[in-house]
Motif scaffolding. Structure first.
Motif, short mmCIF file in Angstrom:
data_model
loop_
_atom_site.label_atom_id
_atom_site.label_comp_id
_atom_site.label_asym_id
_atom_site.label_seq_id
_atom_site.Cartn_x
_atom_site.Cartn_y
_atom_site.Cartn_z
N ASP A 43 46.07 26.90 32.81
CA ASP A 43 47.50 26.61 32.79
C ASP A 43 48.04 26.37 34.20
OD1 ASP A 43 47.32 26.95 30.11
OD2 ASP A 43 48.55 28.76 30.00
N SER A 44 47.55 27.14 35.17
CA SER A 44 48.04 27.00 36.55
C SER A 44 47.64 25.66 37.14
CB SER A 44 47.49 28.13 37.42
OG SER A 44 47.85 29.40 36.93
N VAL A 45 46.40 25.25 36.93
CA VAL A 45 45.92 23.99 37.50
C VAL A 45 46.53 22.80 36.77
CG1 VAL A 45 43.87 22.58 37.94
CG2 VAL A 45 43.79 25.05 38.30
N SER A 46 46.80 22.97 35.48
CA SER A 46 47.36 21.88 34.68
C SER A 46 48.66 21.36 35.28
CB SER A 46 47.60 22.36 33.24
OG SER A 46 48.23 21.36 32.48
N ARG B 264 52.63 27.39 40.70
CA ARG B 264 52.65 28.84 40.54
C ARG B 264 51.47 29.30 39.70
NH1 ARG B 264 55.30 30.69 35.72
NH2 ARG B 264 56.05 28.98 34.42
N ARG B 265 51.19 30.58 39.81
CA ARG B 265 50.14 31.19 38.99
C ARG B 265 50.73 31.53 37.64
NH1 ARG B 265 47.99 37.27 39.87
NH2 ARG B 265 50.27 37.46 39.78
N LYS B 266 50.09 31.05 36.59
CA LYS B 266 50.59 31.29 35.24
C LYS B 266 50.08 32.62 34.67
CE LYS B 266 52.88 27.43 34.70
NZ LYS B 266 52.51 26.45 33.69
N LEU B 267 50.84 33.14 33.70
CA LEU B 267 50.53 34.40 33.00
C LEU B 267 50.40 35.58 33.97
CD1 LEU B 267 47.81 33.08 30.50
CD2 LEU B 267 50.30 33.16 30.19
N PRO B 268 51.33 35.74 34.90
CA PRO B 268 51.19 36.82 35.89
C PRO B 268 51.16 38.21 35.28
CG PRO B 268 53.41 35.87 35.96
CD PRO B 268 52.59 34.98 35.08
N ALA B 269 51.94 38.45 34.23
CA ALA B 269 51.96 39.78 33.61
C ALA B 269 50.62 40.11 32.97
CB ALA B 269 53.10 39.86 32.59
N VAL B 270 50.05 39.10 32.30
CA VAL B 270 48.74 39.30 31.67
C VAL B 270 47.68 39.56 32.73
CG1 VAL B 270 46.94 38.19 30.30
CG2 VAL B 270 49.35 37.89 29.67
N VAL B 271 47.72 38.76 33.80
CA VAL B 271 46.73 38.91 34.86
C VAL B 271 46.85 40.28 35.52
CG1 VAL B 271 46.06 38.05 37.13
CG2 VAL B 271 46.55 36.43 35.30
N ALA B 272 48.07 40.78 35.68
CA ALA B 272 48.26 42.11 36.28
C ALA B 272 47.61 43.18 35.43
CB ALA B 272 49.75 42.39 36.45
N SER B 273 47.70 43.05 34.11
CA SER B 273 47.05 44.03 33.23
C SER B 273 45.53 43.94 33.33
CB SER B 273 47.51 43.84 31.79
OG SER B 273 47.08 42.59 31.28
N SER C 189 39.24 34.46 40.79
CA SER C 189 39.99 34.97 39.64
C SER C 189 41.48 35.01 39.96
CB SER C 189 39.51 36.38 39.28
OG SER C 189 40.41 37.00 38.39
N PRO C 190 42.34 34.67 39.01
CA PRO C 190 43.79 34.78 39.24
C PRO C 190 44.25 36.22 39.43
CG PRO C 190 43.33 34.24 36.94
CD PRO C 190 42.03 34.11 37.67
N GLN C 191 43.37 37.18 39.15
CA GLN C 191 43.70 38.58 39.44
C GLN C 191 43.98 38.76 40.94
OE1 GLN C 191 41.13 41.62 37.78
NE2 GLN C 191 40.34 40.15 36.31
N GLN C 192 43.28 37.99 41.75
CA GLN C 192 43.49 38.03 43.20
C GLN C 192 44.61 37.04 43.55
OE1 GLN C 192 39.09 37.23 43.70
NE2 GLN C 192 39.50 38.52 45.46
N ARG C 193 45.82 37.48 43.44
CA ARG C 193 46.96 36.57 43.54
C ARG C 193 46.93 35.74 44.82
NH1 ARG C 193 51.68 36.57 46.24
NH2 ARG C 193 53.39 35.32 45.35
N ARG C 194 46.85 36.40 45.97
CA ARG C 194 46.91 35.68 47.24
C ARG C 194 45.75 34.69 47.37
NH1 ARG C 194 47.05 38.33 52.47
NH2 ARG C 194 45.17 39.35 51.72
N ALA C 195 44.55 35.13 47.01
CA ALA C 195 43.38 34.26 47.13
C ALA C 195 43.49 33.07 46.17
CB ALA C 195 42.11 35.05 46.84
N PHE C 196 43.98 33.32 44.99
CA PHE C 196 44.14 32.26 44.00
C PHE C 196 45.12 31.20 44.51
CE2 PHE C 196 46.07 30.41 40.16
CZ PHE C 196 44.93 30.08 39.42
N LEU C 197 46.27 31.67 45.03
CA LEU C 197 47.26 30.74 45.56
C LEU C 197 46.73 30.00 46.78
CD1 LEU C 197 50.49 32.94 45.26
CD2 LEU C 197 49.68 31.18 43.67
N LEU C 198 45.96 30.69 47.60
CA LEU C 198 45.37 30.07 48.79
C LEU C 198 44.48 28.89 48.42
CD1 LEU C 198 44.56 30.05 51.84
CD2 LEU C 198 42.80 31.73 51.25
N MET C 199 43.59 29.09 47.46
CA MET C 199 42.65 28.03 47.11
C MET C 199 43.35 26.85 46.44
SD MET C 199 39.97 29.19 48.44
CE MET C 199 38.90 27.82 47.98
#
Length: 463
Positions: free
Chosen positions: A66-69, A427-436, A10-20
């Protein structure tokens, strides 16, 4: 060209998402063909969305898409429609693997032991929902692997059911898989052909590290540093029991957090899992020895009754119990002890470094390093207690420290120069939405824990 299927967390896990995603770009740079898979199930339960909130699912999917695109990497959706095309029937072994993954997730996130999961209706409902989600992901993964001729996979950690489908599918198909995670200092690690909780493989990697005593000394000193170790910061005192002076030896049992051991699966089930009974046998067979029991501070937040079974120790004069809330400095306690006995705890390595004889009971990530005695049965353990135990050498503890500090896998598309993980070229897209979304899941967990705690306390009062 090798086709590698990579399942995104899940993009909620910022570090893990960027890692993969960085790992996928790394494979592309190495002339492999990475294909990104993501969960497209709306309303399913996972580690990042326990209650299966549909809005959370949709926002997560949008962020991944959006991030993978931007990377130009191919993207496939693991959803019910894809799963329906699967021509395979899941085996009993695969289904058992999913069950273990679901249990691992709920025990870890809800801090409730396996024995209590079945007593709570809402936990049972989440368990069923997460099982359905994970089996759908697994069937969808099988179809994608057939369709794209996948011959290698990669996934984050591989322990929770929602992240375990590719590991299970790869094992069934007998194709290679890698899992990724972070080391103690947030650096990426690639575990080739195994998971981060594979005891045999991890310890081989530990032992392959250099024996740099200076690095090890800095590491173990930092473990005592109250600004770096939250447990050391909260637990600074130890006053030796006065009555212990009347005994020939002083031995301390360091308990492990039960939920961590339970969450790791069948290979971690211990013949010494009834800790209280083991300690009772030792205390009654060696009345000339004074025993301290140190509960792990992390046990303070477990919702289940961590004291269950220890009532049998009441009345034994040669035992002192320090609970998870007690302000007891573990390092001072190690130094005070003549022998240290552990259940899967890192204290075993630290006691070895401090030149103490160590006995490890049951499986751990340190039981094959040569830092301790490792009896297989209760009888062997009790026999060991009757001998004049000597400390092992420091070399293996030094290699463990070097593994913890220096061992990692560099990725060209992650930057750590300023101490913060930053992606390079994406970069990870929609960071503000994901944070919520993260806040929604955290709120859900807090509410669930309160309900579970109330339910368990009601049952205890009724009993």
């Amino acid at each position: 060209m090798s086709n590698v299927l990579i399942q995104m967390p899940s993009p909620q896990q910022r570090r893990a998402f960027l890692l993969m995603l960085a790992y996928a770009k790394q494979l592309e740079k190495e002339d492999k063909n990475p294909i990104i898979a993501y969960c497209g199930i709306t309303g399913g339960s996972c580690a990042s969305n326990l209650l299966g909130n549909r809005i959370v699912c949709l926002a997560c999917q949008k962020s991944v898409e959006d991030s993978v695109s931007d990377t130009g990497l191919p993207l496939v959706k693991l959803d019910n429609a894809t799963a329906s095309k699967c021509k395979r029937t899941l085996t009993l072994t695969e289904r058992r693997g999913i069950v273990e993954g679901v249990r691992s997730c709920l025990v870890t996130l809800l801090r409730v032991l396996k024995k209590d999961l079945g007593k709570i209706k809402i936990a049972q409902a989440i368990k069923r929902k997460q099982y359905d989600t994970a089996t759908t992901l697994l069937q969808a993964a099988h179809h994608v692997m057939d369709e794209h001729d996948i011959n290698e996979t990669a996934v984050l950690n591989g322990r929770y059911a929602c992240r375990k489908s590719l590991v299970i599918a790869s094992t069934t198909r007998e194709i290679p898989f890698n899992t990724l995670d972070f080391n103690l200092f947030g650096m990426p690690m690639v575990f080739r052909g195994h998971t981060p909780h594979d005891r045999d493989a991890i310890q081989l990697r530990m032992l392959s590290n250099p024996n740099d005593q200076e690095v090890a000394s800095d590491y173990f000193n930092a473990r005592e540093n109250t600004t770096l170790n939250r447990f050391a910061a909260k637990h600074r005192q130890f006053v030796p029991p006065e009555e212990a002076d009347n005994y020939e030896r002083k031995i301390t049992f360091f308990l492990s957090s039960q939920d961590e051991c339970e969450s790791l699966g069948p290979s971690w089930r211990s013949q010494f899992r009834d800790n209280a009974s083991v300690i009772y046998q030792a205390a009654t067979q060696f009345p000339e020895t004074y025993f301290c029991i140190r509960f792990h501070p992390n046990q303070a937040n477990i919702l289940s009754d961590v004291n269950d079974g220890f009532e049998q120790l009441d009345g034994l004069r040669n035992i002192q119990i320090f609970g998870p809330h007690d302000d007891i400095n573990s390092y001072t306690l190690i130094d005070w002890s003549d022998v240290v006995v552990t259940f899967a705890s890192t204290i075993s390595v630290e006691a070895c470094w401090r030149k103490k004889p160590v006995i490890q009971l049951g499986p751990s990530l340190y039981d094959q390093l040569g830092i301790s005695e490792t009896p297989d049965t209760l009888e062997e353990f009790l026999e060991l207690l009757g001998t004049d135990l000597k400390p092992r050498g420091r070399d293996a503890a030094s290699k463990y420290a070097n593994y913890s500090v220096k061992d990692y896998d560099e990725l060209d598309y992650l930057n750590y120069d300023d101490g913060t993980l930053r992606p390079v070229g994406f970069r990870r897209k929609l960071p503000a939405v994901v944070a919520s979304l993260t806040q929604i899941n955290e709120l859900s967990k807090r509410v669930l824990k309160k309900l579970i705690k109330y339910h368990l306390n009601s049952k205890r009062r009724a009993a």
